[in-house]
Design an enzyme around this catalytic site. Structure first.
Site, PDB file in Angstrom:
ATOM      1  N   ASP A  71       0.836  -1.195   0.000  1.00 18.37           N
ATOM      2  CA  ASP A  71       0.000   0.000   0.000  1.00 18.37           C
ATOM      3  C   ASP A  71       0.873   1.249   0.000  1.00 18.37           C
ATOM      4  O   ASP A  71       1.857   1.314   0.754  1.00 18.37           O
ATOM      5  CB  ASP A  71      -0.885   0.026   1.249  1.00 18.37           C
ATOM      6  CG  ASP A  71      -1.978  -1.023   1.202  1.00 18.37           C
ATOM      7  OD1 ASP A  71      -2.073  -1.718   0.178  1.00 18.37           O
ATOM      8  OD2 ASP A  71      -2.732  -1.141   2.175  1.00 18.37           O
TER       9      ASP A  71
ATOM     10  N   SER B 172       4.863   4.314  10.617  1.00 13.97           N
ATOM     11  CA  SER B 172       5.075   3.150   9.757  1.00 13.97           C
ATOM     12  C   SER B 172       3.759   2.420   9.551  1.00 13.97           C
ATOM     13  O   SER B 172       2.860   2.467  10.387  1.00 13.97           O
ATOM     14  CB  SER B 172       6.096   2.188  10.380  1.00 13.97           C
ATOM     15  OG  SER B 172       5.548   1.544  11.517  1.00 13.97           O
ATOM     16  N   LYS B 173       3.642   1.733   8.407  1.00 16.14           N
ATOM     17  CA  LYS B 173       2.415   1.024   8.076  1.00 16.14           C
ATOM     18  C   LYS B 173       2.177  -0.164   9.000  1.00 16.14           C
ATOM     19  O   LYS B 173       1.035  -0.594   9.180  1.00 16.14           O
ATOM     20  CB  LYS B 173       2.463   0.566   6.615  1.00 16.14           C
ATOM     21  CG  LYS B 173       2.371   1.706   5.619  1.00 16.14           C
ATOM     22  CD  LYS B 173       2.269   1.214   4.193  1.00 16.14           C
ATOM     23  CE  LYS B 173       3.562   0.617   3.704  1.00 16.14           C
ATOM     24  NZ  LYS B 173       3.517   0.261   2.274  1.00 16.14           N
ATOM     25  N   ARG B 174       3.230  -0.702   9.590  1.00 18.12           N
ATOM     26  CA  ARG B 174       3.082  -1.860  10.483  1.00 18.12           C
ATOM     27  C   ARG B 174       2.379  -1.479  11.778  1.00 18.12           C
ATOM     28  O   ARG B 174       1.656  -2.284  12.351  1.00 18.12           O
ATOM     29  CB  ARG B 174       4.441  -2.478  10.802  1.00 18.12           C
ATOM     30  CG  ARG B 174       5.080  -3.223   9.650  1.00 18.12           C
ATOM     31  CD  ARG B 174       6.215  -4.092  10.134  1.00 18.12           C
ATOM     32  NE  ARG B 174       7.202  -3.328  10.860  1.00 18.12           N
ATOM     33  CZ  ARG B 174       8.236  -2.698  10.299  1.00 18.12           C
ATOM     34  NH1 ARG B 174       8.390  -2.746   8.996  1.00 18.12           N
ATOM     35  NH2 ARG B 174       9.109  -2.039  11.038  1.00 18.12           N
ATOM     36  N   LYS B 175       2.593  -0.260  12.242  1.00 22.32           N
ATOM     37  CA  LYS B 175       2.096   0.122  13.567  1.00 22.32           C
ATOM     38  C   LYS B 175       0.987   1.168  13.546  1.00 22.32           C
ATOM     39  O   LYS B 175       0.334   1.383  14.557  1.00 22.32           O
ATOM     40  CB  LYS B 175       3.270   0.649  14.410  1.00 22.32           C
ATOM     41  CG  LYS B 175       4.370  -0.379  14.646  1.00 22.32           C
ATOM     42  CD  LYS B 175       5.492   0.198  15.485  1.00 22.32           C
ATOM     43  CE  LYS B 175       6.588  -0.828  15.733  1.00 22.32           C
ATOM     44  NZ  LYS B 175       7.695  -0.268  16.548  1.00 22.32           N
TER      45      LYS B 175
END
Length: 500
Positions: free
Chosen positions: A20, A257-260
């Site tokens: 994304d 960040s996209k992870r968090k």
């Protein structure tokens, strides 16, 4: 006083299609586009897809769609063409090798045959011994392939490294930060074993060949800039301007960040129902001050056109901005309430179709949304808030869900109120909001001596199924007399009453 004349700038944003799109892509693109438009130049989209192991199918199209949705249209790119293409790095592989060969011939680069295992061991040793100088130890420098093959840790497929001189200049000029000093780099790999260039070589070559004059990127690339400056000089390229933007940060100051953080995903904003113009305004404010009015007050709601007109790199705040979604919510609500009714209605419909919440919209539904939009807009923060708020208007009368807690909260005289209300409404010929309100006030407030709060509560629950709803009389007008009365009779029956 006239504005200073600017040379037309060529800027670019160069995301990687590895998932994304990151909100940072839009953040950089916003300032890229502003500077290009301010100077009468051009804004370029380049896809950096040389890391083949991390490519995600569909990601490239998402980049195209997201930037266009946000109103950050580019003048050149893979899907629109241009004179400096191709605009995908994977389609430019033959471009890079001659420059690598030039660096090798000039003694500015060398082959390295060290295996990945040896490099991992080297890093571990350096970390264990806490050496002040880390990085590649130049084991392969000056050796032929045959000489290196006789030593441990040999790989058949070499990489090419740039030879960073001992007297490398670590200072460079930044149009945001002034004179900047970066840490000393090691001998960076510029060509991987698979023949693909690394970012550091490709970005310099591509920016030069595409005529990029202003390189806008995040401050995490400051440490790489001395390497890039070297490559520009060694290859005889004209140096661009560098503009290192502050990094977007979470509330705990960590890098977003996209992870968090779901808000790191650029697609998330459209999914949630943010307006593109509100998101642009928000991204502007993260690094750029509000407009100061003549009276000294600050105005945070600024159009992109105004932003471009007053744009100045020196006004960017270099402190990493906190990505405060609550501030974005506030801005989005303002933008929603400032939209004309018909336009907001279309935005609501487009959002429902985009998210898949609605499969299609017929003319009757479109008209209902248009009429209901003024009733719900004042309480909207996101486009997605509209459909739940007006869902009772779209429900068949018999399918309307009556909230059990709302029904239980009604006073004991709710049946009397409903009976009187039904009678008053059935006698109306003009079923619009003003006559509806007048008739119900006469019947319930004056006739039954009820306070408005209690008089209209059963009607609200009967019509909407809930204790809280959009304006009651306007909702009845949209539903019409037959539907309104049918709903009130249904609640009356639920309470055990009858409309005699």
């Amino acid at each position: 006083m006239t504005e200073p004349a600017f040379a037309p700038a060529r800027t670019r944003v160069a995301p990687s299609p590895t998932g994304d799109p990151h909100v940072g892509t839009a953040y950089m693109a916003l300032f890229d586009l502003a500077w290009a438009r301010k100077t009468g130049g051009a804004f370029v989209l380049r896809i950096e897809d040389t890391d083949r192991a991390r490519l995600v199918e569909g990601s490239e199209q998402q980049i195209f769609d997201s930037l266009k949705w946000l109103g950050l249209g580019y003048d050149e790119g893979p899907d629109v063409g241009g004179e400096h293409g191709p605009y995908r790095q994977s389609e430019r592989l033959e471009t890079y090798r001659p420059f690598v060969d030039q660096l090798l011939a000039d003694g500015h680069a060398y082959y390295c045959w060290c295996s990945s295992e040896r490099l991992a061991e080297l890093r571990a040793e350096q970390q264990a011994s806490k050496q002040s100088v880390t990085g590649y130890d130049r084991r392969c420098l000056g050796l032929t392939r045959e000489q290196r093959a006789e030593l441990p840790g040999f790989s058949e497929a070499p990489v090419v490294r740039m030879l960073v001189p001992d007297d490398i200049e670590l200072d460079f000029d930044d149009i945001i930060r002034g004179r900047v000093r970066a840490p000393r780099p090691d001998d960076q790999v510029i060509l991987k074993a698979d023949g693909f260039p690394t970012y550091h070589l490709a970005v310099v070559v591509d920016d030069h060949l595409m005529g990029i004059t202003t390189v806008v990127r995040g401050e995490e690339w400051i440490s790489s800039t001395p390497k890039h400056v070297l490559l520009y000089r060694w290859l005889g390229f004209e140096m661009p301007q560098f503009a290192h933007m502050p990094l977007l940060r979470n509330e705990n100051k960590s890098k977003i960040s996209k992870r968090k953080n779901p808000a790191a995903r650029l697609l998330w904003f459209r999914e949630q129902g943010y307006l593109p113009e509100a998101l642009r305004n928000f991204l502007q404010l993260l690094a750029y001050p509000p407009v100061v009015e003549d009276d000294g007050s600050e105005r945070e709601v600024v159009s992109f056109e105004e932003f471009i007109e007053g744009f100045d790199w020196t006004r960017i705040n270099t402190v990493g901005p906190i990505f405060d979604v609550k501030k974005l919510d506030w801005l989005n609500g303002l933008y929603i309430r400032n939209l004309p009714t018909d336009e907001l209605a279309e935005r609501i419909i487009e959002h429902q179709l985009h998210t898949g919440a609605w499969a299609e919209v017929d003319d009757a539904t479109r008209e209902l949304v248009r009429r209901a939009t003024p009733l719900v807009s004042q309480r909207m923060t996101l486009l997605g808030d509209a459909a739940p708020a007006m869902a009772f208007l779209m429900s068949p009368d018999d399918d309307l869900v009556l909230d059990e807690a709302a029904v239980a909260s009604l006073n004991d005289d709710a049946t009397q109120v409903l009976e009187a209300g039904i009678a008053a409404l059935e006698g109306l010929d003009d079923f619009t909001a003003e006559p509806i309100q007048a008739a119900l006030r006469a019947a319930l407030v004056e006739g039954l001596g009820q306070k408005p709060k209690f008089a209209f509560a059963p009607l609200r629950v009967g019509v909407s199924g809930a204790k809280v709803s959009p304006p009651l009389f306007e909702s009845m007008e949209i539903l019409g007399k037959d539907s309104t009365v049918a709903r009130l009779r249904r609640l009356l029956a639920t309470l055990g009453g009858g409309a005699g």
